[in-house]
Design an enzyme around this catalytic site. Sequence first.
Site, PDB file in Angstrom:
ATOM      1  N   SER A   1       0.836  -1.215   0.000  1.00  0.00           N
ATOM      2  CA  SER A   1       0.000   0.000   0.000  1.00  0.00           C
ATOM      3  C   SER A   1       0.866   1.258   0.000  1.00  0.00           C
ATOM      4  O   SER A   1       1.677   1.461   0.916  1.00  0.00           O
ATOM      5  CB  SER A   1      -0.898  -0.016   1.239  1.00  0.00           C
TER       6      SER A   1
HETATM    7  N1  LIG Z   1      -5.861   8.787   2.154  1.00  0.00           N
HETATM    8  C1  LIG Z   1      -5.586   7.597   2.911  1.00  0.00           C
HETATM    9  C2  LIG Z   1      -5.772   6.376   2.014  1.00  0.00           C
HETATM   10  C3  LIG Z   1      -5.809   5.079   2.807  1.00  0.00           C
HETATM   11  C4  LIG Z   1      -6.293   3.914   1.976  1.00  0.00           C
HETATM   12  O1  LIG Z   1      -7.189   4.055   1.133  1.00  0.00           O
HETATM   13  N2  LIG Z   1      -5.710   2.740   2.226  1.00  0.00           N
HETATM   14  C5  LIG Z   1      -6.088   1.555   1.497  1.00  0.00           C
HETATM   15  C6  LIG Z   1      -4.834   0.786   1.086  1.00  0.00           C
HETATM   16  S1  LIG Z   1      -3.840   1.682  -0.026  1.00  0.00           S
HETATM   17  C7  LIG Z   1      -6.889   0.640   2.413  1.00  0.00           C
HETATM   18  O2  LIG Z   1      -6.603   0.536   3.573  1.00  0.00           O
HETATM   19  N3  LIG Z   1      -7.886  -0.066   1.860  1.00  0.00           N
HETATM   20  C8  LIG Z   1      -8.618  -1.068   2.592  1.00  0.00           C
HETATM   21  C9  LIG Z   1     -10.028  -0.689   2.849  1.00  0.00           C
HETATM   22  O3  LIG Z   1     -10.473   0.418   2.455  1.00  0.00           O
HETATM   23  O4  LIG Z   1     -10.731  -1.518   3.454  1.00  0.00           O
HETATM   24  C10 LIG Z   1      -4.160   7.669   3.472  1.00  0.00           C
HETATM   25  O5  LIG Z   1      -3.338   8.377   2.880  1.00  0.00           O
HETATM   26  O6  LIG Z   1      -3.879   7.056   4.516  1.00  0.00           O
END
Ligand SMILES: N[C@@H](CCC(=O)N[C@@H](CS)C(=O)NCC(=O)O)C(=O)O
Length: 235
Positions: free
Chosen positions: A12
């Site tokens: 990620s």
């Molecule tokens: N804007 C957030 C984005 C976080 C994000 O979307 N993370 C994704 C992985 S890249 C995630 O955890 N996805 C799993 C989910 O939404 O359940 C940051 O910069 O921390």
Amino acid sequence: MSVIDFYYLPGSPPCIFVELTGAALGIDHRFRYHSKDMRRNETLEEDFIKINPQHTAPVIIDEGFTLWESRAICKYLVAKYGKEEHKNLYPADIKTRAVIDQRLDFDLGTLYARFYEYYYWQIIDGSPLSENRFKMVQEALGFLNSFLEGNKFAVGSNMTLADLNLAVTIETMRITDNYVQQYPNIVRWFELVKRTAPKFDEILGKFGKDHSEAIEYYKEATFMERAEQARLEKS
Ligand SMILES: N[C@@H](CCC(=O)N[C@@H](CS)C(=O)NCC(=O)O)C(=O)O
């Protein structure tokens, strides 16, 4: 020495930004890693939703204080753990800080956001790559290339959080399809960040491997198809 609980997702980009910041501050040995694998829907598990109702990683818990959103986390880590030699990562000077924030917001709302729209939807719902969305990515890369004109780093002559954040986005583009090569200021600056940021190669090397594995996994069935499959299995 207190530990910092660090919930992350392998491959990620925002998690890697936090990891790079931890290394730049010399506090990465304090991180107690908790891997949440999206492929197994682990971000949707009850224990994680209790920590972060938005169920995104990265999340940190530092002495009982819970925080998500990578940019907020990195600013907090500098404020709390930055020694004198780390202050340049996010300096107190109001104008310098404002330009760093501008670059971080540019990544969140434009550069990474456009790349996400262009690239990740093929994995999320199987949408084909779009020429028009790619043009938006190219425009954003042109903006970054122009911000770097005459600047050693993203903001002036010191490496800041903006460099670590933007470099993760550029690396993500580089490992998926290296069209970034066409932007000379970005190429020059990226090499400098690579040489300057502690543990850059080690952290980004692992990221590349994890990211490719995740992309391969979703080639067989999209994120949405797998989520639907998991929902049916549960019911
Ligand atoms: N804007 C957030 C984005 C976080 C994000 O979307 N993370 C994704 C992985 S890249 C995630 O955890 N996805 C799993 C989910 O939404 O359940 C940051 O910069 O921390």
